[in-house]
Design a protein around this motif. Sequence first.
Motif, PDB file in Angstrom:
ATOM      1  N   ILE A 270     -46.343 -12.378 -12.138  1.00 24.08           N
ATOM      2  CA  ILE A 270     -45.077 -13.122 -12.054  1.00 24.08           C
ATOM      3  C   ILE A 270     -44.968 -14.122 -13.189  1.00 24.08           C
ATOM      4  O   ILE A 270     -43.919 -14.260 -13.834  1.00 24.08           O
ATOM      5  CB  ILE A 270     -44.969 -13.813 -10.682  1.00 24.08           C
ATOM      6  CG1 ILE A 270     -44.783 -12.769  -9.574  1.00 24.08           C
ATOM      7  CG2 ILE A 270     -43.820 -14.815 -10.663  1.00 24.08           C
ATOM      8  CD1 ILE A 270     -44.889 -13.340  -8.181  1.00 24.08           C
ATOM      9  N   TYR A 271     -46.045 -14.835 -13.460  1.00 24.13           N
ATOM     10  CA  TYR A 271     -46.053 -15.813 -14.554  1.00 24.13           C
ATOM     11  C   TYR A 271     -45.808 -15.117 -15.896  1.00 24.13           C
ATOM     12  O   TYR A 271     -45.030 -15.614 -16.731  1.00 24.13           O
ATOM     13  CB  TYR A 271     -47.385 -16.548 -14.574  1.00 24.13           C
ATOM     14  CG  TYR A 271     -47.551 -17.478 -15.754  1.00 24.13           C
ATOM     15  CD1 TYR A 271     -47.048 -18.776 -15.721  1.00 24.13           C
ATOM     16  CD2 TYR A 271     -48.202 -17.049 -16.917  1.00 24.13           C
ATOM     17  CE1 TYR A 271     -47.197 -19.626 -16.817  1.00 24.13           C
ATOM     18  CE2 TYR A 271     -48.343 -17.881 -18.007  1.00 24.13           C
ATOM     19  CZ  TYR A 271     -47.844 -19.174 -17.949  1.00 24.13           C
ATOM     20  OH  TYR A 271     -47.985 -20.002 -19.031  1.00 24.13           O
ATOM     21  N   GLN A 272     -46.457 -13.982 -16.101  1.00 23.35           N
ATOM     22  CA  GLN A 272     -46.287 -13.271 -17.363  1.00 23.35           C
ATOM     23  C   GLN A 272     -44.848 -12.799 -17.548  1.00 23.35           C
ATOM     24  O   GLN A 272     -44.296 -12.887 -18.660  1.00 23.35           O
ATOM     25  CB  GLN A 272     -47.247 -12.076 -17.414  1.00 23.35           C
ATOM     26  CG  GLN A 272     -48.706 -12.477 -17.533  1.00 23.35           C
ATOM     27  CD  GLN A 272     -49.648 -11.300 -17.377  1.00 23.35           C
ATOM     28  OE1 GLN A 272     -49.272 -10.249 -16.839  1.00 23.35           O
ATOM     29  NE2 GLN A 272     -50.875 -11.443 -17.848  1.00 23.35           N
ATOM     30  N   GLN A 273     -44.222 -12.297 -16.487  1.00 25.53           N
ATOM     31  CA  GLN A 273     -42.846 -11.844 -16.586  1.00 25.53           C
ATOM     32  C   GLN A 273     -41.889 -13.008 -16.845  1.00 25.53           C
ATOM     33  O   GLN A 273     -40.932 -12.868 -17.622  1.00 25.53           O
ATOM     34  CB  GLN A 273     -42.435 -11.113 -15.301  1.00 25.53           C
ATOM     35  CG  GLN A 273     -43.078  -9.750 -15.133  1.00 25.53           C
ATOM     36  CD  GLN A 273     -42.617  -8.764 -16.186  1.00 25.53           C
ATOM     37  OE1 GLN A 273     -41.432  -8.719 -16.544  1.00 25.53           O
ATOM     38  NE2 GLN A 273     -43.544  -7.979 -16.705  1.00 25.53           N
ATOM     39  N   ALA A 274     -42.157 -14.147 -16.220  1.00 26.90           N
ATOM     40  CA  ALA A 274     -41.242 -15.283 -16.363  1.00 26.90           C
ATOM     41  C   ALA A 274     -41.393 -15.966 -17.715  1.00 26.90           C
ATOM     42  O   ALA A 274     -40.402 -16.159 -18.435  1.00 26.90           O
ATOM     43  CB  ALA A 274     -41.487 -16.285 -15.228  1.00 26.90           C
ATOM     44  N   GLY A 278     -39.610 -13.780 -20.435  1.00 27.24           N
ATOM     45  CA  GLY A 278     -38.320 -14.407 -20.153  1.00 27.24           C
ATOM     46  C   GLY A 278     -37.538 -13.760 -19.036  1.00 27.24           C
ATOM     47  O   GLY A 278     -36.337 -14.022 -18.898  1.00 27.24           O
ATOM     48  N   ALA A 279     -38.175 -12.915 -18.223  1.00 27.81           N
ATOM     49  CA  ALA A 279     -37.486 -12.239 -17.111  1.00 27.81           C
ATOM     50  C   ALA A 279     -37.550 -13.113 -15.866  1.00 27.81           C
ATOM     51  O   ALA A 279     -38.238 -12.796 -14.885  1.00 27.81           O
ATOM     52  CB  ALA A 279     -38.117 -10.873 -16.854  1.00 27.81           C
ATOM     53  N   PHE A 280     -36.816 -14.223 -15.900  1.00 27.27           N
ATOM     54  CA  PHE A 280     -36.899 -15.197 -14.814  1.00 27.27           C
ATOM     55  C   PHE A 280     -36.319 -14.649 -13.511  1.00 27.27           C
ATOM     56  O   PHE A 280     -36.827 -14.931 -12.430  1.00 27.27           O
ATOM     57  CB  PHE A 280     -36.170 -16.483 -15.214  1.00 27.27           C
ATOM     58  CG  PHE A 280     -36.829 -17.229 -16.337  1.00 27.27           C
ATOM     59  CD1 PHE A 280     -37.939 -18.018 -16.107  1.00 27.27           C
ATOM     60  CD2 PHE A 280     -36.343 -17.125 -17.626  1.00 27.27           C
ATOM     61  CE1 PHE A 280     -38.546 -18.702 -17.140  1.00 27.27           C
ATOM     62  CE2 PHE A 280     -36.939 -17.803 -18.679  1.00 27.27           C
ATOM     63  CZ  PHE A 280     -38.050 -18.593 -18.433  1.00 27.27           C
ATOM     64  N   ALA A 285     -37.533 -12.596  -8.084  1.00 23.80           N
ATOM     65  CA  ALA A 285     -37.476 -11.557  -7.051  1.00 23.80           C
ATOM     66  C   ALA A 285     -38.882 -11.227  -6.555  1.00 23.80           C
ATOM     67  O   ALA A 285     -39.118 -11.097  -5.347  1.00 23.80           O
ATOM     68  CB  ALA A 285     -36.791 -10.310  -7.603  1.00 23.80           C
ATOM     69  N   MET A 286     -39.837 -11.078  -7.470  1.00 23.76           N
ATOM     70  CA  MET A 286     -41.211 -10.797  -7.061  1.00 23.76           C
ATOM     71  C   MET A 286     -41.802 -11.961  -6.272  1.00 23.76           C
ATOM     72  O   MET A 286     -42.518 -11.753  -5.276  1.00 23.76           O
ATOM     73  CB  MET A 286     -42.069 -10.492  -8.287  1.00 23.76           C
ATOM     74  CG  MET A 286     -41.766  -9.164  -8.943  1.00 23.76           C
ATOM     75  SD  MET A 286     -42.999  -8.707 -10.197  1.00 23.76           S
ATOM     76  CE  MET A 286     -42.635  -9.943 -11.448  1.00 23.76           C
ATOM     77  N   ALA A 287     -41.510 -13.184  -6.694  1.00 20.37           N
ATOM     78  CA  ALA A 287     -42.016 -14.346  -5.964  1.00 20.37           C
ATOM     79  C   ALA A 287     -41.438 -14.402  -4.554  1.00 20.37           C
ATOM     80  O   ALA A 287     -42.151 -14.744  -3.596  1.00 20.37           O
ATOM     81  CB  ALA A 287     -41.676 -15.627  -6.729  1.00 20.37           C
TER      82      ALA A 287
END
Length: 314
Positions: A270-274, A278-280, A285-287
């Motif tokens: 989740i951290y890597q995507q956000a 930049g896929a916040f 959604a995953m969080a």
Amino acid sequence: MTIIAETAARRRHAGRTRLSAKHREWIAGYLFVLPDALGLFIFLGVPMALSLVLSVFEVNGFGGYSFVGARNYLRMWNDPLFWKGARVTALYAIMLVPLLYVCGLGLALLVQRTDRFNAIMRSMFFAPHMVSLVVVALVWQFMVVDKIGVVSRLTAALGIGGISLLGDPNFALITIVLVSVWFLMGFYMLIFLGGLQDIPRQYYEAAMIDGAGAIARFWFITLPLLKPTSFFVIMVSMVAAVAGAQAFDIIYVMTKGGPANATSVLIVYIYQQAFGFGAFGYAAAMASILVVALMIVTAVFFALTRGGRFHHEQ
């Protein structure tokens, strides 16, 4: 006479409006809980609600929002790395929680006597928990690094060299679990010590008079009377394994989710995507799914164990 009548009326009114001791205890309890409840609502509840709202938007990283509905959730369903992270998270929790329970309880039984030696041992076991997680991760990363690390040299001296503890997907997650246990077991030791001290000594004395051995006393007295403490330890360690600080800090510093995503738990992904891509919206959604899944598991465990209450309690 009028003054006397007014005084009597005030006393009757005060008697009717006076709160009972039980209600005063309830009010006092709620007042003590109120500051913590406000903190949880502001710093946990509000961000969770905002994350749920953000999960139906696509964010471009420059302040632009576009409503996408359930597209982020559909992307999650078709994302193999998400399911890989879910499997790694489940495996990490399955390994970590029982080890923390056994090690915490074992250390508590080892140092439960009150004397100077046990006081020193308690401090030593709890000392790692006082160090920053980042420092712990960096130190252990240096210790297990290939060829030059202390642990690597020790394994080579024992004739089992050639193993890359952080570079081999078969050993990386196990190494992370062992480091997490080393860091956290002192904390759970203190919790078990509190539970052990609440067990009346008369039970053990009566069992010894009846001829019960150490194993029987542990199995039929200690474990049953530690049920509330055990419930708390399992619940807290499970939440910590799925979404706790050590589930992110230790893994991110030591492996960043590698090698080959072998240690990429969901919170790291989740951290890597956000913050990496930049896929916040997708990260939100995953969080949200992670929080819902954790709430469901917690509710099921709470129902199965009756919240750690004894059988005679309602």
